[in-house]
Design a protein around this motif. Sequence first.
Motif, PDB file in Angstrom:
ATOM      1  N   VAL A 131       0.858  -1.185   0.000  1.00 59.05           N
ATOM      2  CA  VAL A 131       0.000   0.000   0.000  1.00 59.05           C
ATOM      3  C   VAL A 131       0.893   1.233   0.000  1.00 59.05           C
ATOM      4  N   SER A 132       0.545   2.216  -0.803  1.00 58.03           N
ATOM      5  CA  SER A 132       1.267   3.488  -0.803  1.00 58.03           C
ATOM      6  C   SER A 132       0.614   4.427   0.199  1.00 58.03           C
ATOM      7  N   ILE A 133       1.411   5.311   0.801  1.00 59.14           N
ATOM      8  CA  ILE A 133       0.917   6.218   1.834  1.00 59.14           C
ATOM      9  C   ILE A 133       1.251   7.659   1.460  1.00 59.14           C
ATOM     10  N   LEU A 134       0.256   8.534   1.547  1.00 59.25           N
ATOM     11  CA  LEU A 134       0.480   9.971   1.464  1.00 59.25           C
ATOM     12  C   LEU A 134       0.131  10.530   2.836  1.00 59.25           C
ATOM     13  N   LEU A 135       1.143  11.018   3.540  1.00 60.30           N
ATOM     14  CA  LEU A 135       1.031  11.342   4.965  1.00 60.30           C
ATOM     15  C   LEU A 135       1.181  12.830   5.213  1.00 60.30           C
ATOM     16  N   VAL A 136       0.171  13.443   5.831  1.00 62.18           N
ATOM     17  CA  VAL A 136       0.268  14.806   6.354  1.00 62.18           C
ATOM     18  C   VAL A 136       0.487  14.696   7.850  1.00 62.18           C
ATOM     19  N   GLU A 137       1.560  15.306   8.349  1.00 63.55           N
ATOM     20  CA  GLU A 137       1.923  15.112   9.752  1.00 63.55           C
ATOM     21  C   GLU A 137       2.690  16.322  10.280  1.00 63.55           C
ATOM     22  N   GLN A 138       2.255  16.845  11.447  1.00 63.31           N
ATOM     23  CA  GLN A 138       2.940  17.977  12.068  1.00 63.31           C
ATOM     24  C   GLN A 138       4.279  17.565  12.673  1.00 63.31           C
ATOM     25  N   ASN A 139       4.359  16.333  13.118  1.00 65.62           N
ATOM     26  CA  ASN A 139       5.604  15.842  13.710  1.00 65.62           C
ATOM     27  C   ASN A 139       6.564  15.486  12.582  1.00 65.62           C
ATOM     28  N   ALA A 140       7.363  16.471  12.162  1.00 64.37           N
ATOM     29  CA  ALA A 140       8.225  16.297  10.995  1.00 64.37           C
ATOM     30  C   ALA A 140       9.260  15.199  11.211  1.00 64.37           C
TER      31      ALA A 140
END
Length: 263
Positions: free
Chosen positions: A191-200
């Motif tokens: 599975v491919s993941i596109l991740l938005v995350e504040q914890n860089a």
Amino acid sequence: MLTLNNVQIVYDNVIEAVRDASLSVDQGQIVTLLGSNGAGKSTILKGIAGVLYPEEGDIIGGTISFDGKNLIGRKPDEIVRDGIVMVPEGRQLFEPLTVEENLMMGGITRTRAAAAEALDYVFSIFPRVKEKRGTIAGYLSGGEQQMVAISRALMSRPRLLMLDEPSLGLAPQIITEIFAAVTSLVKESNVSILLVEQNAELALSIASYGYIIENGRVVMDGTPQKLMSNEDVKEFYLGFSESGHRRNMRDVKHYKRRKRWLS
């Protein structure tokens, strides 16, 4: 696989939230979008998923394609059937329903037999969700709700899973458990993941590629190693000073130097 080329998104025909954004996600990749609040990261995910309309958002320029197929103008359920699912910020479960009922809502585009198979699949990824299958979703802890939200998305067996702030408000131990499950998805199910995350730091630790979004546009992209070695990224996203030491919150609050990419 997924390609965005010069995408422009506006709200209410006035507010430009995303400007000429271009990015791509290949099969089996974890790609992260980093940026401050309001930078346009979540808007990009909503544009891909086809769910801008409740907020009067429109894609007015550029292209979004998945395996060569245009996604702009397609209905959200069609995009899910194409293999793309988003887990929104805040989880947004159906709180009066049980965990299993929430999961079956995620499998609504599949046959009954396929949904039952998918249920076993998500239980194998999140055993704690299986333990809570009969519990009312609103009674779960924040971490358990996030696991259910990801499991619900996986019920459609997507090829691309988009996660919007999955660590928000969660305890470190739960975050570790969730991110371990995410990385195993990529390794075991491709599975491919596109991740938005504040914890860089956390996002870059599992990503294979990253993009930094500022004021609706991509200002930098590269491998985690490239981004983590950049002085602006270290200072503004990882919390390190130019000397290599972590800044305290007071220093960050009063720090005035402009980021080099905005000069």
